[in-house]
Design an enzyme around this catalytic site. Structure first.
Site, mmCIF file in Angstrom:
data_model
loop_
_atom_site.group_PDB
_atom_site.id
_atom_site.type_symbol
_atom_site.label_atom_id
_atom_site.label_comp_id
_atom_site.label_asym_id
_atom_site.label_seq_id
_atom_site.Cartn_x
_atom_site.Cartn_y
_atom_site.Cartn_z
ATOM 1 C CG ASP A 129 -1.965 -1.114 1.119
ATOM 2 O OD1 ASP A 129 -2.357 -1.444 -0.010
ATOM 3 O OD2 ASP A 129 -2.367 -1.648 2.166
ATOM 4 N NE ARG A 149 9.683 0.065 5.868
ATOM 5 C CZ ARG A 149 8.752 -0.589 5.204
ATOM 6 N NH1 ARG A 149 8.966 -1.796 4.779
ATOM 7 N NH2 ARG A 149 7.577 -0.042 4.961
HETATM 8 N N1 LIG Z 1 14.766 0.233 -2.538
HETATM 9 C C1 LIG Z 1 14.082 0.735 -1.508
HETATM 10 N N2 LIG Z 1 14.683 0.869 -0.315
HETATM 11 C C2 LIG Z 1 14.006 1.347 0.754
HETATM 12 N N3 LIG Z 1 12.702 1.707 0.717
HETATM 13 C C3 LIG Z 1 12.053 1.578 -0.449
HETATM 14 C C4 LIG Z 1 12.709 1.091 -1.612
HETATM 15 N N4 LIG Z 1 11.805 1.080 -2.617
HETATM 16 C C5 LIG Z 1 10.655 1.548 -2.108
HETATM 17 N N5 LIG Z 1 10.790 1.838 -0.804
HETATM 18 C C6 LIG Z 1 9.762 2.309 0.158
HETATM 19 O O1 LIG Z 1 9.227 1.195 0.872
HETATM 20 C C7 LIG Z 1 8.012 1.635 1.475
HETATM 21 C C8 LIG Z 1 7.069 0.482 1.730
HETATM 22 O O2 LIG Z 1 6.798 -0.196 0.571
HETATM 23 P P1 LIG Z 1 5.550 -1.162 0.337
HETATM 24 O O3 LIG Z 1 4.287 -0.476 0.606
HETATM 25 O O4 LIG Z 1 5.739 -1.687 -1.049
HETATM 26 O O5 LIG Z 1 5.755 -2.367 1.356
HETATM 27 P P2 LIG Z 1 5.159 -2.642 2.797
HETATM 28 O O6 LIG Z 1 5.224 -1.406 3.618
HETATM 29 O O7 LIG Z 1 5.872 -3.845 3.307
HETATM 30 O O8 LIG Z 1 3.647 -3.062 2.501
HETATM 31 P P3 LIG Z 1 2.245 -2.405 3.013
HETATM 32 O O9 LIG Z 1 2.352 -0.922 2.721
HETATM 33 O O10 LIG Z 1 1.187 -3.080 2.187
HETATM 34 O O11 LIG Z 1 2.156 -2.723 4.475
HETATM 35 C C9 LIG Z 1 7.458 2.695 0.536
HETATM 36 O O12 LIG Z 1 7.266 3.890 1.269
HETATM 37 C C10 LIG Z 1 8.568 2.897 -0.502
HETATM 38 O O13 LIG Z 1 8.809 4.261 -0.760
#
Ligand SMILES: Nc1ncnc2c1ncn2[C@@H]1O[C@H](COP(=O)(O)OP(=O)(O)OP(=O)(O)O)[C@@H](O)[C@H]1O
Length: 601
Positions: free
Chosen positions: A216, A331
């Site tokens: 998301d 994370r």
């Molecule tokens: N290479 C990267 N390294 C670190 N952060 C990144 C990278 N690419 C994207 N991001 C950031 O990672 C964050 C989280 O991404 P994403 O929403 O895809 O995963 P999630 O947080 O695990 O899933 P959800 O939001 O469904 O809980 C986004 O804010 C995005 O900007």
């Protein structure tokens, strides 16, 4: 009947060999009809009709031909093949294979890619059938106003969820997009906000859509990136005057390109709510087939009117804000960071003094007792579209019109001590509230501002205040695999409203009961400390931050001053907005999503 056949009218008596039968093909009324002439296994007791099948042309991704061997399964060959007649007599010779790639609905709302193989000895006719089918698919899509993407910008977040986005893209998404003839420009993101920055200058005129392979947070980044670019190109300011109830709902331009999400994050709420599952294959097929669903967005401004973000699902202060803040620091734990952060935030339970203004929806609903759900085709999400289409759609069948993959078609509990009153023209804000939306000419402003335009309604801002554990705004049900019914099960994807859920201070035991009510199907609004309102916009103000926080503790030593230092923030689609004082407006159908909606059971 055309014996030799040609590219336009292939021979409908031509016999094809499948793994189970000898069949003929026919295209009639948006369907490819496969008819069985002979069963390969003469001992199979099933009737001929059980080998027939009708394939909806709009569910076919594409067709192709390739060279193949003229053969049947060895088990079939060992049986009495006399029944198959002359067709099999010249075994082991070369033939042409007609491949039909289709999206098939499997259980629930899941869709799978399937390839049907038809062997044919007449190679010219086989190619003619492939061309003929592709032409008929195009015609059928045109009749149903389905527009399939040809060129997509794809952002893959290798960092989200279980770090599987790259694999999902390579092994699930790309084969489907290739079969659908979709060109991809793939960007593997390298840092947070990479996609948003990329979209500031990307040429959106050359693509049909943008896809996030992630969660998301990634979807939110892309939605914000696209909307910000489109507003800037149209000279629309994202900021607005400082929070003031007399201010009209800001109007924004609706981007013409669609946005899609392939779930590869931790929560994947957007996929879950718009498709019924967080399944990458289903999502990729919906994109390839050109599925389309409007999606409401909310715009969030701080107390000075400075634009913060657009949001599509949950905007939450208090508990969920704290969980996000903490989980961002963990994370490395992957999706389980939410559990750890949740337990920690629960043990440090804090309540916050807040004053909340809200503008009720034009169509009040008893949300607490509403059992309806946003299901395809959804009358609530489509109802307003009737007026847009009424000149062209005399039968009013608007919902089913753009069906690309159709196979077959407040009352609340008030907290006892709640301070709750209506804001009138002599309110402390001192202004008559008029909410005429500013319609931007020359732009595709769509209906995005309608939901906030109460010029014809009698709605007035309401206000309530007190100590809150949580203030949640659910623009959609916010269902996910952990909470299958969502925060507000009857919320819609595109009705121009958000469900404002106020959770007042309560005992720890009551809070646990409330949180657990989200796991099952129990009514989560039955608690006396929970209120819910369907609203078009709301505003929150924390009187004085330092004295507005009260904390409880179980086994972790924490003083009130410590808690106030770490005062909560807003969690909007998993992104942080630090200022507790925000103003939120809902914009009806501000973007178009590559999604179909969840089918009725
Ligand atoms: N290479 C990267 N390294 C670190 N952060 C990144 C990278 N690419 C994207 N991001 C950031 O990672 C964050 C989280 O991404 P994403 O929403 O895809 O995963 P999630 O947080 O695990 O899933 P959800 O939001 O469904 O809980 C986004 O804010 C995005 O900007």
């Amino acid at each position: 009947m055309n014996v030799e056949g040609d590219a336009k009218h292939p021979d409908s008596s031509l016999q094809f060999l499948t793994n189970k039968a000898v069949v003929t093909l026919q295209v009639k009324e948006n369907f490819l009809h496969v008819r069985c002439l002979k069963k390969l296994n003469p001992f199979d007791p099933r009737p001929f009709s059980s080998f027939h099948c009708n394939i909806y042309l709009c569910d076919i991704l594409s067709t192709a031909t390739s060279e193949s061997e003229w053969k049947v399964h060895s088990k079939v060959e060992s049986l009495n093949t006399a029944n198959i007649g002359s067709l099999l007599h010249s075994t082991a010779s070369q033939c042409k294979l007609l491949l039909v790639h289709i999206a098939v609905k499997s259980k629930g709302s899941l869709w799978k890619l399937q390839t049907l193989k038809f062997r044919c000895k007449n190679t010219r006719q086989c190619s003619a059938w492939s061309t003929y089918l592709n032409e008929n698919i195009t015609t059928s899509l045109g009749r149903r106003s389905v527009s399939r993407p040809k060129s997509l910008l794809v952002f893959v977040n290798p960092y989200g969820g279980k770090h599987k986005a790259v694999d999902i893209h390579k092994h699930i998404v790309t084969p489907i997009f290739n079969k659908a003839g979709i060109r991809q420009l793939v960007v593997v993101t390298e840092y947070q906000n990479h996609a948003k920055e990329y979209l500031k200058t990307a040429d959106l005129g050359k693509i049909d859509g943008i896809i996030a392979v992630g969660g998301d947070g990634m979807a939110n980044e892309i939605i914000n990136g696209v909307l910000i670019q489109v507003q800037e190109k149209n000279n629309i300011s994202l900021d607005k005057p400082p929070a003031d109830l007399s201010e009209a709902c800001p109007s924004f331009v609706r981007p013409s390109i669609r946005i899609g999400v392939i779930p590869a994050g931790s929560t994947n709420c957007l996929s879950y709510v718009s498709q019924g599952f967080d399944d990458p294959e289903t999502a990729a097929l919906h994109i390839a087939l050109g599925a389309e669903h409007n999606l409401d967005l909310s715009s969030i401004h701080d107390r000075n009117g400075a634009f913060q973000r657009f949001s599509f699902s949950m905007t939450s202060f208090g508990f969920y804000g704290n969980v996000l803040k903490l989980s961002e620091r963990m994370r490395g734990l992957g999706p389980s960071r939410y559990d750890v952060a949740g337990i920690h935030s629960f043990l440090h339970q804090c309540s916050y003094n807040m004053k909340v203004w809200y503008l009720p929806s034009d169509t009040p609903v008893d949300i607490a007792n509403d059992r309806t759900k946003c299901r395809y085709p959804c009358n609530t999400c489509c109802l307003d579209k009737l007026s847009d289409f009424e000149q062209t759609m005399s039968n009013g069948d608007v919902c089913s019109k753009p069906s690309p993959i159709l196979s077959g078609p407040i009352n609340t509990n008030f907290f006892n001590n709640a301070v709750h009153y209506e804001v009138n023209s002599n309110s402390e804000d001192g202004s008559q509230i008029t909410l005429g939306a500013k319609i931007t000419s020359q732009t595709e402003c769509f209906e995005s501002t309608k939901s906030c335009d109460n010029a014809n309604g009698n709605n007035k801002w309401q206000v309530t205040e007190g100590k809150f554990l949580m203030i949640n705004s659910a623009l959609m049900s916010c269902a996910c695999s952990r909470c299958p019914q969502g925060l507000s099960p009857s919320a819609h994807l595109a009705d121009g409203n958000t469900d404002l859920i106020l959770v007042r201070n309560c005992s720890r035991a009551d809070f646990v009961r409330y949180m657990f009510s989200h796991v099952g199907k129990a009514n989560r609004f039955r608690f006396p400390f929970v209120e819910v309102y369907r609203v078009k916009g709301f505003r929150c103000e924390m009187p004085i931050a330092s004295s507005s926080v009260t904390c409880e503790q179980i086994d972790i030593k924490q003083t009130e001053s410590e808690c106030s230092r770490t005062s909560s923030c807003w969690n909007t689609d998993g992104e942080l907005v630090p200022d507790p004082n925000i103003h939120v407006w809902v914009h009806k159908g501000l973007i178009k999503l590559f999604a179909k909606g969840i089918d009725q059971k």
